[in-house]
Write a protein that holds these residues in place. Sequence first.
Motif, mmCIF file in Angstrom:
data_model
loop_
_atom_site.group_PDB
_atom_site.id
_atom_site.type_symbol
_atom_site.label_atom_id
_atom_site.label_comp_id
_atom_site.label_asym_id
_atom_site.label_seq_id
_atom_site.Cartn_x
_atom_site.Cartn_y
_atom_site.Cartn_z
ATOM 1 N N MET A 1 89.190 41.956 89.605
ATOM 2 C CA MET A 1 88.868 43.395 89.681
ATOM 3 C C MET A 1 87.490 43.641 89.082
ATOM 4 S SD MET A 1 89.877 46.483 90.494
ATOM 5 C CE MET A 1 89.273 48.117 90.098
ATOM 6 N N MET A 2 86.647 44.246 89.875
ATOM 7 C CA MET A 2 85.284 44.490 89.425
ATOM 8 C C MET A 2 85.234 45.665 88.435
ATOM 9 S SD MET A 2 81.943 44.750 91.847
ATOM 10 C CE MET A 2 82.469 46.181 92.752
ATOM 11 N N LEU A 3 84.379 45.497 87.459
ATOM 12 C CA LEU A 3 84.130 46.570 86.497
ATOM 13 C C LEU A 3 83.568 47.781 87.261
ATOM 14 C CD1 LEU A 3 83.723 46.770 83.259
ATOM 15 C CD2 LEU A 3 81.310 46.473 83.833
ATOM 16 N N THR A 4 84.090 48.972 86.984
ATOM 17 C CA THR A 4 83.583 50.126 87.733
ATOM 18 C C THR A 4 82.862 51.161 86.868
ATOM 19 O OG1 THR A 4 85.739 51.168 87.597
ATOM 20 C CG2 THR A 4 85.243 49.964 89.620
ATOM 21 N N ARG A 5 82.922 50.961 85.573
ATOM 22 C CA ARG A 5 82.041 51.776 84.743
ATOM 23 C C ARG A 5 81.749 51.053 83.436
ATOM 24 N NH1 ARG A 5 82.125 56.862 83.771
ATOM 25 N NH2 ARG A 5 81.495 56.697 81.612
ATOM 26 N N VAL A 6 80.655 51.466 82.820
ATOM 27 C CA VAL A 6 80.223 50.850 81.579
ATOM 28 C C VAL A 6 80.463 51.874 80.482
ATOM 29 C CG1 VAL A 6 78.199 49.955 80.363
ATOM 30 C CG2 VAL A 6 78.441 49.577 82.826
ATOM 31 N N ASP A 7 81.119 51.483 79.418
ATOM 32 C CA ASP A 7 81.355 52.442 78.341
ATOM 33 C C ASP A 7 80.330 52.302 77.238
ATOM 34 O OD1 ASP A 7 83.624 53.847 79.309
ATOM 35 O OD2 ASP A 7 84.791 52.016 78.988
ATOM 36 N N TRP A 8 79.902 53.444 76.758
ATOM 37 C CA TRP A 8 79.017 53.473 75.596
ATOM 38 C C TRP A 8 79.866 53.090 74.382
ATOM 39 C CZ3 TRP A 8 74.118 53.666 74.346
ATOM 40 C CH2 TRP A 8 73.772 53.976 73.028
ATOM 41 N N SER A 9 79.333 52.283 73.505
ATOM 42 C CA SER A 9 80.087 51.960 72.287
ATOM 43 C C SER A 9 79.131 51.867 71.107
ATOM 44 C CB SER A 9 80.856 50.648 72.471
ATOM 45 O OG SER A 9 79.962 49.621 72.843
ATOM 46 N N ASN A 10 79.693 51.976 69.925
ATOM 47 C CA ASN A 10 78.860 52.023 68.723
ATOM 48 C C ASN A 10 78.033 50.757 68.502
ATOM 49 O OD1 ASN A 10 79.257 54.631 67.905
ATOM 50 N ND2 ASN A 10 81.061 54.147 66.655
ATOM 51 N N ASP A 11 78.492 49.645 69.073
ATOM 52 C CA ASP A 11 77.704 48.420 68.877
ATOM 53 C C ASP A 11 76.402 48.452 69.700
ATOM 54 O OD1 ASP A 11 78.862 47.988 71.358
ATOM 55 O OD2 ASP A 11 79.187 45.849 71.001
#
Length: 141
Positions: free
Chosen positions: A1-11
Amino acid sequence: MMLTRVDWSNDLKVGVPLLDAEHLGLVELFNDFIASALSDTDGLHLGTHFKDVVSAVRDHFASEENMLDRHNYPRFAAHKAHHHRLLAQAETLQADWQSAAPTMGGRDSLLARTIDYFTDRLLHHIREADRPYRPFLMRLA
Ligand SMILES: [Fe+2]
Ligand SMILES: [Fe+2]
């Protein structure tokens, strides 16, 4: 399953408000692009859309380089060279999106390569090369 969004994270945070806002803006722009690439948007429109993503990457690099240069960041030359390579890779993807390939069944693999670029190269650069300038810029604040 392809990634469909990128999440912003504190790192991904570098602690400089302007640069964090620009990085967040890139993540949002990229997510918009993935969403339109996954919908039935025509290939021509996607080429233009990806061009906007690349322009934002180019503008961000210029802005970040300006800040690092102004503060005499010791690893400035290497950082700028890395930006240069990342931008060249983004421009190659842009040429692919603007060619006929996406309309000829190549869209899924091109999208997968584009997502890999964003996560494995661009976000990796933020974590591994941008974050290390944080203590340097913080010392000046
Ligand atoms: Fe950056
Ligand atoms: Fe950078």
